[in-house]
Design a protein around this motif. Structure first.
Motif, PDB file in Angstrom:
ATOM      1  N   THR A   1      38.998  22.025  30.234  1.00 31.72           N
ATOM      2  CA  THR A   1      40.161  22.481  29.469  1.00 31.72           C
ATOM      3  C   THR A   1      39.758  22.795  28.028  1.00 31.72           C
ATOM      4  N   THR A   2      40.555  23.636  27.399  1.00 27.73           N
ATOM      5  CA  THR A   2      40.258  23.978  26.002  1.00 27.73           C
ATOM      6  C   THR A   2      41.282  23.367  25.051  1.00 27.73           C
ATOM      7  N   ASP A   3      42.383  22.868  25.615  1.00 31.88           N
ATOM      8  CA  ASP A   3      43.448  22.350  24.739  1.00 31.88           C
ATOM      9  C   ASP A   3      43.388  20.836  24.585  1.00 31.88           C
ATOM     10  N   THR A   4      42.355  20.207  25.119  1.00 32.26           N
ATOM     11  CA  THR A   4      42.323  18.741  25.116  1.00 32.26           C
ATOM     12  C   THR A   4      42.147  18.187  23.698  1.00 32.26           C
ATOM     13  N   ILE A   5      43.007  17.251  23.354  1.00 39.20           N
ATOM     14  CA  ILE A   5      42.880  16.586  22.052  1.00 39.20           C
ATOM     15  C   ILE A   5      42.219  15.227  22.245  1.00 39.20           C
ATOM     16  N   LYS A   6      41.611  14.740  21.193  1.00 40.50           N
ATOM     17  CA  LYS A   6      40.943  13.441  21.263  1.00 40.50           C
ATOM     18  C   LYS A   6      41.261  12.652  19.997  1.00 40.50           C
ATOM     19  N   ALA A   7      41.527  11.373  20.148  1.00 35.40           N
ATOM     20  CA  ALA A   7      41.809  10.528  18.981  1.00 35.40           C
ATOM     21  C   ALA A   7      41.109   9.193  19.160  1.00 35.40           C
ATOM     22  N   ALA A   8      40.568   8.668  18.065  1.00 41.01           N
ATOM     23  CA  ALA A   8      39.823   7.397  18.123  1.00 41.01           C
ATOM     24  C   ALA A   8      40.773   6.221  17.889  1.00 41.01           C
ATOM     25  N   TRP A   9      40.542   5.150  18.625  1.00 42.38           N
ATOM     26  CA  TRP A   9      41.361   3.941  18.458  1.00 42.38           C
ATOM     27  C   TRP A   9      40.962   3.205  17.177  1.00 42.38           C
ATOM     28  N   THR A  10      41.970   2.751  16.453  1.00 38.31           N
ATOM     29  CA  THR A  10      41.748   1.875  15.294  1.00 38.31           C
ATOM     30  C   THR A  10      42.566   0.609  15.519  1.00 38.31           C
ATOM     31  N   LEU A  11      42.299  -0.405  14.727  1.00 40.46           N
ATOM     32  CA  LEU A  11      42.980  -1.682  14.927  1.00 40.46           C
ATOM     33  C   LEU A  11      44.464  -1.597  14.596  1.00 40.46           C
ATOM     34  N   GLY A  12      45.275  -2.382  15.312  1.00 41.71           N
ATOM     35  CA  GLY A  12      46.709  -2.446  15.045  1.00 41.71           C
ATOM     36  C   GLY A  12      47.022  -3.638  14.158  1.00 41.71           C
ATOM     37  N   ASN A  13      48.116  -4.340  14.461  1.00 43.74           N
ATOM     38  CA  ASN A  13      48.525  -5.447  13.575  1.00 43.74           C
ATOM     39  C   ASN A  13      48.237  -6.835  14.155  1.00 43.74           C
ATOM     40  N   VAL A  14      47.471  -6.884  15.265  1.00 48.35           N
ATOM     41  CA  VAL A  14      47.132  -8.200  15.838  1.00 48.35           C
ATOM     42  C   VAL A  14      45.833  -8.678  15.188  1.00 48.35           C
ATOM     43  N   LYS A  15      45.940  -9.702  14.364  1.00 46.16           N
ATOM     44  CA  LYS A  15      44.795 -10.128  13.552  1.00 46.16           C
ATOM     45  C   LYS A  15      43.612 -10.589  14.392  1.00 46.16           C
ATOM     46  N   GLU A  16      43.940 -11.177  15.568  1.00 39.10           N
ATOM     47  CA  GLU A  16      42.860 -11.708  16.415  1.00 39.10           C
ATOM     48  C   GLU A  16      41.995 -10.589  17.014  1.00 39.10           C
ATOM     49  N   PHE A  17      42.541  -9.392  17.062  1.00 43.44           N
ATOM     50  CA  PHE A  17      41.788  -8.275  17.661  1.00 43.44           C
ATOM     51  C   PHE A  17      40.961  -7.601  16.558  1.00 43.44           C
ATOM     52  N   THR A  18      39.657  -7.780  16.633  1.00 41.34           N
ATOM     53  CA  THR A  18      38.828  -7.244  15.550  1.00 41.34           C
ATOM     54  C   THR A  18      37.782  -6.241  16.040  1.00 41.34           C
ATOM     55  N   GLN A  19      37.730  -6.024  17.353  1.00 39.98           N
ATOM     56  CA  GLN A  19      36.629  -5.220  17.890  1.00 39.98           C
ATOM     57  C   GLN A  19      37.105  -4.097  18.807  1.00 39.98           C
ATOM     58  N   VAL A  20      38.302  -3.589  18.631  1.00 36.13           N
ATOM     59  CA  VAL A  20      38.794  -2.573  19.561  1.00 36.13           C
ATOM     60  C   VAL A  20      38.261  -1.195  19.175  1.00 36.13           C
ATOM     61  N   VAL A  21      37.496  -0.592  20.068  1.00 32.62           N
ATOM     62  CA  VAL A  21      36.974   0.759  19.813  1.00 32.62           C
ATOM     63  C   VAL A  21      37.159   1.623  21.058  1.00 32.62           C
TER      64      VAL A  21
ATOM     65  N   ASP B   1      38.495   5.806  22.543  1.00 32.53           N
ATOM     66  CA  ASP B   1      39.296   6.976  22.211  1.00 32.53           C
ATOM     67  C   ASP B   1      40.299   7.272  23.314  1.00 32.53           C
ATOM     68  N   ILE B   2      41.121   8.272  23.058  1.00 31.51           N
ATOM     69  CA  ILE B   2      42.050   8.759  24.075  1.00 31.51           C
ATOM     70  C   ILE B   2      41.936  10.270  24.101  1.00 31.51           C
ATOM     71  N   VAL B   3      41.891  10.850  25.292  1.00 36.20           N
ATOM     72  CA  VAL B   3      41.889  12.314  25.412  1.00 36.20           C
ATOM     73  C   VAL B   3      43.159  12.711  26.164  1.00 36.20           C
ATOM     74  N   TRP B   4      43.692  13.861  25.805  1.00 33.76           N
ATOM     75  CA  TRP B   4      44.950  14.304  26.416  1.00 33.76           C
ATOM     76  C   TRP B   4      45.000  15.835  26.465  1.00 33.76           C
ATOM     77  N   SER B   5      45.470  16.361  27.590  1.00 34.91           N
ATOM     78  CA  SER B   5      45.666  17.803  27.727  1.00 34.91           C
ATOM     79  C   SER B   5      47.144  18.080  27.982  1.00 34.91           C
ATOM     80  N   ASP B   6      47.764  18.856  27.092  1.00 32.90           N
ATOM     81  CA  ASP B   6      49.162  19.254  27.310  1.00 32.90           C
ATOM     82  C   ASP B   6      49.283  20.112  28.563  1.00 32.90           C
ATOM     83  N   GLU B   7      48.290  20.979  28.731  1.00 27.91           N
ATOM     84  CA  GLU B   7      48.331  21.906  29.863  1.00 27.91           C
ATOM     85  C   GLU B   7      48.319  21.143  31.183  1.00 27.91           C
ATOM     86  N   LYS B   8      47.433  20.183  31.297  1.00 27.06           N
ATOM     87  CA  LYS B   8      47.320  19.419  32.554  1.00 27.06           C
ATOM     88  C   LYS B   8      48.284  18.252  32.617  1.00 27.06           C
TER      89      LYS B   8
END
Lengths: 288, 186
Positions: free
Chosen positions: A166-186, A188-195
């Motif tokens: 696909t050519t329309d696929t977007i990608k975004a990297a995960w960053t930490l949220g508000n849970v203090k105990e979670f310090t190592q989440v890495v 990404d997420i990919v998504w295609s509107d077309e598919k």
């Protein structure tokens, strides 16, 4: 895709999952998008398998001679004698013929008696096959060449397939949220509107206690009020290491701008209070 | 956490072969006997299925399905392929029972996996005609044409019930599929 096309596609996919397709039907299916077909087919095939399991009324034990034969033949595929084209060893450990079951817990005398009986049954069966079935098997082999069963794609391979097709696929990297105990989440997420298909890749998200909580994905779409993002499905983390999870969007997404993973009660929620945000991914660049 | 048997096989752990046969041998054998009926054919098929399992063990993804469902899927692929080259045989004496009985499993102790339990529940929630068509096609192995003749439903109606039924069960199981499948009228 028109409604007629969709119905045809799902008639073909249902038939393939239940009966298999003939050449003409397979050609019809090949006319549809490959990524869409693969993803849809695997989930329908799993559904058909679950239904068939649900319909099994009783379970017969595997005959002893068959058990022994399959176990012996397995050495060609699992262990040091595995053929090159099918070798699937990922560790450096080498197993010899005598060692293959050597690390099993000690067996009872009756278990060994069972193996001896199975071996004798095997010999008897081999003689029987030699006398009564050898000629028939040769004829069958000549009539019908071996058929290659289609490869089962892992979620990671489905993700790669989406990215490459696909050519329309977007990608975004995960960053930490508000849970203090979670310090190592890495990841990404990919998504295609077309598919209308996407995959979450994660490392470092802790294993969750499924009796108490689950992870839930949310899609913040430009067409949607930020107060009510699209439910992207729930998932559990069962072990460490990298996981790839398919997105299960409950509504059509037409331009995701951000994704979030929250911690919710088992089964998920319709609207999240966003008390525990495990990870966030803001869309910034197209996938590449 | 205990490593799945298939992951151990993929890692070359020879002892996992016996564990796999002990845990799933009866299941695969029962599926093969149900779909093929003939013992000789089932024996050949089961050997081929386990070769497929050894080869595909590394493709098992526990985030997508249980090990039981994955193994059943491999078994069904091989069996469907074999059936396409042979005459499908249905036990005629069981047909009336199949058409009438509600969706319940008789062997409650049999371990068939979470998805199978959920699939049974999903089947019970389907419209009776959808339930009947899925039972006859997926569990009994009847073709759509055979179902049409046995039930008196037009062929197109049988196909529609099959499509809508399986999509409804998939939705219940949360097995995904893309958004496009949810646009098919249910």
């Amino acid at each position: 895709m028109s409604e007629e096309q969709r119905e045809l596609l799902f008639d073909l996919l249902t038939k393939k999952a239940v009966y298999g397709l003939d050449e003409t039907e397979q050609q019809q299916l090949d006319g549809f998008d490959r990524v869409l077909v693969t993803d849809e087919f695997q989930s329908l095939e799993m559904t058909a398998s679950a239904i068939s399991l649900a319909g099994l009324e009783t379970e017969e034990p595997l005959p002893a001679h068959l058990f022994s034969k399959i176990a012996a033949d397995a050495q060609s595929y699992v262990g040091e004698n595995a053929a090159d084209e099918t070798k699937i060893l990922e560790t450096n450990r080498v197993y010899g013929r005598d060692e293959i079951f050597a690390d099993r817990p000690s067996r009872s005398w009756f278990a060994w008696l069972g193996w001896t009986a199975a071996a004798m049954a095997c010999i008897a069966l081999a003689v029987n096959i030699g006398i009564t079935r050898f000629q028939k098997n040769v004829e069958v082999a000549q009539e019908r060449p071996p058929v290659e069963i289609p490869k089962i794609l892992t979620t990671a391979e489905l993700r790669d397939q989406l990215l490459s097709s696909t050519t329309d696929t977007i990608k975004a990297a995960w960053t930490l949220g508000n849970v203090k105990e979670f310090t190592q989440v890495v990841g990404d997420i990919v998504w295609s509107d077309e598919k209308q298909t996407g995959y979450v890749t994660l490392r470092g998200l802790p294993v969750n206690d499924t009796t108490k909580e689950t992870y839930q994905l949310w899609i913040f779409d430009k067409t949607q009020d930020p107060a009510t993002p699209i439910d992207g499905g729930t998932f559990d983390i069962k072990s460490g290491g990298e996981v790839v999870i398919p997105v299960n969007a409950k509504l059509k997404a037409k331009g995701p701008q951000m994704f979030a993973i929250t911690i919710e009660k088992p089964g998920g929620v319709v609207v999240s209070k966003r008390g525990k945000i495990a990870a966030l991914a803001k869309v910034e660049t197209p996938a590449g | 956490m205990t490593q799945a048997i298939l992951q151990r096989i993929a890692n070359g752990d020879g002892s996992a072969v016996q564990d796999c046969l002990t845990k799933y041998g009866g299941l695969v054998w029962s599926i093969a006997r149900k779909m093929l009926r003939n013992s000789d054919e089932a024996e050949d098929a089961v050997q081929e299925i386990f070769v497929d399992i050894w080869k595909n063990a590394g493709r098992f993804d526990e985030s997508r399905s249980s090990e039981t469902t994955f193994i059943a899927m491999i078994a069904r692929r091989r069996l469907i392929d074999k059936i396409r080259y042979a005459t499908r045989r249905i036990s005629a004496d069981s047909l009336d029972d199949v058409l009438l009985e509600p969706f319940t499993r008789s062997d409650k102790d049999m371990q068939v996996g979470l998805e199978a339990e959920q699939a049974a529940e999903a089947m019970r929630n389907l419209r009776p005609e959808q339930q009947q068509v899925l039972r006859l096609s997926i569990i009994q192995g009847m073709s759509h044409q055979e179902i049409s003749e046995a039930t008196g439903m037009p062929l197109g109606t049988v196909k529609t019930h099959a499509r809508r039924g399986i999509l409804a069960v998939r939705e219940f199981l949360g097995l995904g599929g893309s958004r496009i499948s949810q646009e098919v009228p249910a």
